[in-house]
Write an enzyme that holds these catalytic residues in place. Structure first.
Site, PDB file in Angstrom:
ATOM      1  N   GLU A  75       5.250  -6.908   6.666  1.00  0.00           N
ATOM      2  CA  GLU A  75       4.524  -5.710   7.146  1.00  0.00           C
ATOM      3  C   GLU A  75       3.194  -6.119   7.776  1.00  0.00           C
ATOM      4  OE1 GLU A  75       5.416  -4.256   2.912  1.00  0.00           O
ATOM      5  OE2 GLU A  75       4.539  -2.517   3.915  1.00  0.00           O
ATOM      6  N   HIS A 102       8.115  -1.028   7.946  1.00  0.00           N
ATOM      7  CA  HIS A 102       8.443  -1.468   6.584  1.00  0.00           C
ATOM      8  C   HIS A 102       9.846  -2.083   6.527  1.00  0.00           C
ATOM      9  CE1 HIS A 102       8.112  -1.606   2.273  1.00  0.00           C
ATOM     10  NE2 HIS A 102       6.974  -0.958   2.297  1.00  0.00           N
ATOM     11  N   HIS A 130       0.826   4.574   1.827  1.00  0.00           N
ATOM     12  CA  HIS A 130       1.654   4.714   3.034  1.00  0.00           C
ATOM     13  C   HIS A 130       1.516   6.077   3.713  1.00  0.00           C
ATOM     14  CE1 HIS A 130       3.024   0.815   2.272  1.00  0.00           C
ATOM     15  NE2 HIS A 130       4.154   1.048   1.643  1.00  0.00           N
TER      16      HIS A 130
HETATM   17  C1  G6D Z   1       5.533  -0.522  -3.872  1.00  0.00           C
HETATM   18  O1  G6D Z   1       3.530  -1.830  -4.005  1.00  0.00           O
HETATM   19  C2  G6D Z   1       4.740  -1.672  -3.278  1.00  0.00           C
HETATM   20  C3  G6D Z   1       4.422  -1.397  -1.841  1.00  0.00           C
HETATM   21  O2  G6D Z   1       3.756  -2.512  -1.274  1.00  0.00           O
HETATM   22  C4  G6D Z   1       5.709  -1.113  -1.092  1.00  0.00           C
HETATM   23  O3  G6D Z   1       5.395  -0.827   0.244  1.00  0.00           O
HETATM   24  C5  G6D Z   1       6.400   0.074  -1.739  1.00  0.00           C
HETATM   25  O4  G6D Z   1       6.686  -0.206  -3.087  1.00  0.00           O
HETATM   26  C6  G6D Z   1       7.725   0.353  -1.044  1.00  0.00           C
HETATM   27  O5  G6D Z   1       4.710   0.592  -3.948  1.00  0.00           O
END
Ligand code: G6D
Length: 348
Positions: A312, A179, A105
């Site tokens: 997402e 998100h 991210h």
């Molecule tokens: C965890 O693997 C998930 C991700 O896809 C998510 O965006 C994040 O938590 C908030 O890492």
């Protein structure tokens, strides 16, 4: 379209306002310029009872301290970049890693951790929150000064339209998403397991143990990942699929069919609330909030597993390293544009 503003909190001594747009149908959208983050979506149920249908932190301190990503604008690159490494025009790059050996991210200083500016535009049939931010060359070790505009529009047709725009002065990467977690019961203490979902999707991306894509796009027909007709999320979340069992739910990219119209929808049989989505992205990552969050509370209670579901929309994760996953390279002189629309209604 009504606009109200209130102080949401302070970050680095700077007051951060929450802006709330409310249409004539009782749908309201609230957001803050910290992370260009949606802080609340309120819609009526089949009996006209309004409630918050998103999972969001109560306050700014919790967002800054815990980085839950709830409703946040994610980037420069949503999802994971394997080992934080990629090559552009023959040059190798190493961006900041923040989850094991990988970048998640956008890295430790992703766009959700930045204070954007916000301008408000209201008209009779729509209201806009226009967020802008300049991500400087080298932020999280990405190349290029990336000039960003993310616009949230609420319409009288109960649409939340997200328009992304970006330009750069050097070749770089950009693959944003929001998100948002939906919980259409209107009560974050309830599970989304009984929500029913339909996706215009025939393939999903399988995952390695570190949640990077394997690079394979697998046919979903007849598997727990098959949502070609409405199916309860519980059927997937509680299936025997090895990846779903490891994750305690879904955390998967679904390839979206690129034909016209709605790409998917989720509804809650109890409240009747439904959210449709349309997007120009080639995929949607469905994450079912697979673990409890103990470091913060919402309404005085810890946040449970399966408290929400993300939709997402984005180019498939790790696309820069996965042939056939799509293009997330942005060149100087180009303008990146992408739109995702969530539409709220009641399932007849
Ligand atoms: C965890 O693997 C998930 C991700 O896809 C998510 O965006 C994040 O938590 C908030 O890492």
């Amino acid at each position: 379209m009504e606009l109200t503003t209130s102080v949401f909190g302070k970050v680095n001594g700077v007051e951060v306002n929450e802006y709330t747009l409310t249409n004539s149908k009782g749908v309201s959208l609230s957001a803050i310029p910290y992370g260009a983050t949606l802080t609340k979506l309120v819609t009526p149920d089949k009996n006209g009872n309004k409630a918050t249908i998103t999972v969001n932190a109560d306050n700014l301190d919790d967002i800054v301290a815990n980085r839950p990503f709830y409703g946040a604008t994610i980037g420069r690159v949503a999802g994971r970049i394997a080992k934080g490494q990629f090559s552009l025009s023959g040059k190798d790059y190493q961006v900041d890693i923040n989850e094991g050996d990988n970048m998640l991210h956008g890295g430790p200083e992703g766009l959700d951790t930045k204070l954007w500016t916000v301008d408000v535009e209201t008209a009779k049939n729509e209201g806009k929150l226009v967020f802008t931010y300049l991500s400087p060359d080298g932020e999280n070790n990405f190349p290029g000064n990336l000039s960003l505009k993310t616009t949230f529009t609420l319409t009288e047709d109960n649409e939340w339209i997200i328009d992304y725009e970006a330009t750069t002065d050097q070749t770089t990467l950009y693959n944003p998403t929001n998100h948002v977690y939906f919980n259409l019961t209107g009560d974050v203490k309830q599970s989304i397991a009984n929500h029913r979902m339909k996706l215009k999707s025939k393939y999903y991306a399988t995952l390695l143990d570190d949640n990077l894509p394997t690079g394979d796009l697998v046919k979903s027909e007849g598997t727990p990942f098959d949502f070609s007709t409405y199916k309860s999320l519980s059927e997937a979340i509680h299936s025997d699929d090895s990846e779903i069992k490891r994750l305690n739910g879904l955390d998967h990219p679904f390839v979206l069919e690129q034909d016209e119209g709605v790409k998917g929808s989720v509804y809650d049989p109890e409240s009747g609330r439904e959210v449709f989505f349309d997007t120009d992205c080639n995929s949607v990552v469905i994450f079912t909030h697979n673990g409890e969050v103990d470091s913060m509370e919402i309404d005085g209670e810890s946040i449970r597993e399966h408290a929400g579901i993300t939709l997402e929309t984005q180019t498939l994760p790790d696309a820069v390293n996965q042939p056939g996953f799509g293009n997330i390279v942005l060149q100087p002189g180009e303008t990146f544009r992408s739109t995702t629309t969530y539409t709220f209604g009641i399932k007849e």
